[in-house]
Design an enzyme around this catalytic site. Sequence first.
Site, PDB file in Angstrom:
ATOM      1  N   CYS A  98       0.985  -1.017   0.498  1.00 48.88           N
ATOM      2  CA  CYS A  98      -0.216  -0.078  -0.039  1.00 48.88           C
ATOM      3  C   CYS A  98       1.357   1.279  -0.156  1.00 48.88           C
ATOM      4  CB  CYS A  98      -0.708  -0.113   0.941  1.00 48.88           C
ATOM      5  SG  CYS A  98      -2.465   0.742   0.693  1.00 48.88           S
ATOM      6  N   SER A 114       0.995 -13.600  38.521  1.00 46.86           N
ATOM      7  CA  SER A 114      -0.436 -12.899  38.023  1.00 46.86           C
ATOM      8  C   SER A 114      -1.468 -13.835  38.500  1.00 46.86           C
ATOM      9  CB  SER A 114      -0.529 -11.701  37.230  1.00 46.86           C
ATOM     10  OG  SER A 114      -0.658 -12.568  35.781  1.00 46.86           O
ATOM     11  N   GLY A 115      -0.770 -15.001  37.704  1.00 46.27           N
ATOM     12  CA  GLY A 115      -1.899 -16.207  36.962  1.00 46.27           C
ATOM     13  C   GLY A 115      -2.323 -16.061  36.063  1.00 46.27           C
ATOM     14  N   ASP A 138       0.936 -14.147  30.187  1.00 47.65           N
ATOM     15  CA  ASP A 138       2.434 -14.066  30.456  1.00 47.65           C
ATOM     16  C   ASP A 138       3.172 -14.504  31.425  1.00 47.65           C
ATOM     17  OD1 ASP A 138       0.498 -13.592  27.652  1.00 47.65           O
ATOM     18  OD2 ASP A 138       0.261 -11.534  28.124  1.00 47.65           O
ATOM     19  N   SER A 139       2.755 -14.534  32.614  1.00 48.51           N
ATOM     20  CA  SER A 139       3.986 -14.865  33.634  1.00 48.51           C
ATOM     21  C   SER A 139       3.358 -15.757  34.247  1.00 48.51           C
ATOM     22  CB  SER A 139       3.018 -13.312  34.694  1.00 48.51           C
ATOM     23  OG  SER A 139       2.026 -14.205  35.502  1.00 48.51           O
ATOM     24  N   THR A 140       3.395 -16.687  33.797  1.00 49.15           N
ATOM     25  CA  THR A 140       2.705 -18.433  33.679  1.00 49.15           C
ATOM     26  C   THR A 140       4.149 -18.537  32.713  1.00 49.15           C
ATOM     27  OG1 THR A 140       0.865 -18.200  34.936  1.00 49.15           O
ATOM     28  CG2 THR A 140       2.323 -20.678  34.095  1.00 49.15           C
ATOM     29  N   HIS A 168      -3.524  -5.141   0.357  1.00 47.14           N
ATOM     30  CA  HIS A 168      -3.319  -5.792   1.418  1.00 47.14           C
ATOM     31  C   HIS A 168      -3.821  -7.499   1.683  1.00 47.14           C
ATOM     32  CE1 HIS A 168      -2.434  -1.602   4.262  1.00 47.14           C
ATOM     33  NE2 HIS A 168      -3.093  -1.541   3.165  1.00 47.14           N
ATOM     34  N   GLU A 215      -1.444  -8.859   3.820  1.00 48.07           N
ATOM     35  CA  GLU A 215      -1.982  -9.688   6.081  1.00 48.07           C
ATOM     36  C   GLU A 215      -2.821  -9.917   6.352  1.00 48.07           C
ATOM     37  OE1 GLU A 215      -1.197  -4.969   5.724  1.00 48.07           O
ATOM     38  OE2 GLU A 215      -1.478  -6.218   4.133  1.00 48.07           O
TER      39      GLU A 215
END
Length: 509
Positions: free
Chosen positions: A79, A221-222, A225-227, A167, A169
């Site tokens: 584009c 945090s449960g 991501d943090s796990t 586009h 994508e």
Amino acid sequence: MQEMILILDFGSQYTQLIARRVRELNVYCEIHPYHHVPSSMEGIKGVILSGSPSSVRDKNAPEIDLDLFYGKLPVLGICYGAQYLALKKGGAVEASATREYGRANLAYMDKQELLMDSIGDNSQVWMSHADTITRIPDSYRLIASSHDVEMAAFKDTQTPTYGLQFHPEVYHSTDGLALIKNFVVDICKCPQSWTAASFVQASVDALREKIGKDKVVLGLSGGVDSTVAGVLLHQAIGQQLHCIFVDNGLLRKNEFEDVLASYEHMGLNVKGVRAADRFLDALKGVSEPEEKRKIIGRVFIEVFDDEAHQIKDVKWLGQGTIYPDVIESVSVNGPSATIKSHHNVGGLPDFMKLKVVEPLNSLFKDEVRRVGKSLGISPALLNRHPFPGPGLGIRILGEVTAEKVRILQEVDHIFIKGLKDWHLYDQVWQAAAILLPVQSVGVMGDERTYENAVALRAVGSTDGMTADWSHLPYEYLAKVSNDIINKVRGINRVVYDISSKPPATIEWE
């Protein structure tokens, strides 16, 4: 050196989708703002130029030094990127007579051209542009047209440079992934080796080398991501990792106990800290959403810092930052406008003298889950819906009190348990109950009531950037509404939120 595709971002809303499509091909890529081109092209196998809300005809249009890679590496302009290539190499770009937006079909393709290999006849593509390429440079040749856009795709005959007016994508371009594969794999010769298993092995080796014998403290945090960050760090450095899980009083019903137990079964070195009163005291009398977020974030840092100081000789702070957070924090126009605060990027307060390690900061959310699966983390943890850092504090509209938290925890428990019982939970990206600052008249038995209303929200999404409301069965909604009103003291009305993102956000605050 990790071989990769470099995506230069001119501000398009679709830039992250380009990266996600490339990653789907098991090819590593990175997004950089157009004005932050890497000083070295080592390891870069090709360059993609994104779209943009700007016009190449504008006086202050985004510009880059094409000499850094033009003719040296394969280039794909999408584009705005295609228009920029055409204009800078001697072509012409003019305002379209009408804005060309939406679905189109390719009427002509040069199937001898490698970029167009395996693209179906009359293939559907997605247009989104207000300018049109009216003349391509002399060294370029046309390789595709749609019914309304003649210059839909072109190639430089002298260099491996390509341009697409559409586009590929976006999901509306039906052969978009095949076209991107043609560029990334066949033209750029990128190895398809970017897998969850390879990421785990490379990350464990890199973390061991980076951290050495130092201690790391990580706030759990449960959430996914943090796990995953915790398990990855644990695999790399073992008991040098110290995890802290803070109960801010704004978690779901029984969540502190349940998540703490699941972490202990995974072998993580976790300390649970109950601090509900500290958070609730700080939130007294506060109704403004952004102020609530900042208070919750501030108190979390204070509690976390108190606990971290009890661990001797900690040198590193682990964070579950993921790639969309990183992209947003270094966006084309500087840090993105603040829609909401309290996410992982933004640095540490001055009093926390720790170095930061972010093992997931190159991954999208779905990639985080794949890495977690490779690490052997339970699907029950990996498939949990996203839950905001401020927790129920931003699902209680207005002032947060212990009684409101109790009410919302009960409502949320019935809603989420119902989704699981009806086998709907995994069909939903995120579900939430929101306690409204609204009371309404009701009748229970022979008595008039004047009690609270609650909104239920469930959305479908792939990455949280956009979301559509979930079409849950009427029978389920009727059952869960009835259960909430009958079982939760203080609620006499339930509504269902059917707004999408955009224009609404997933959370209400």
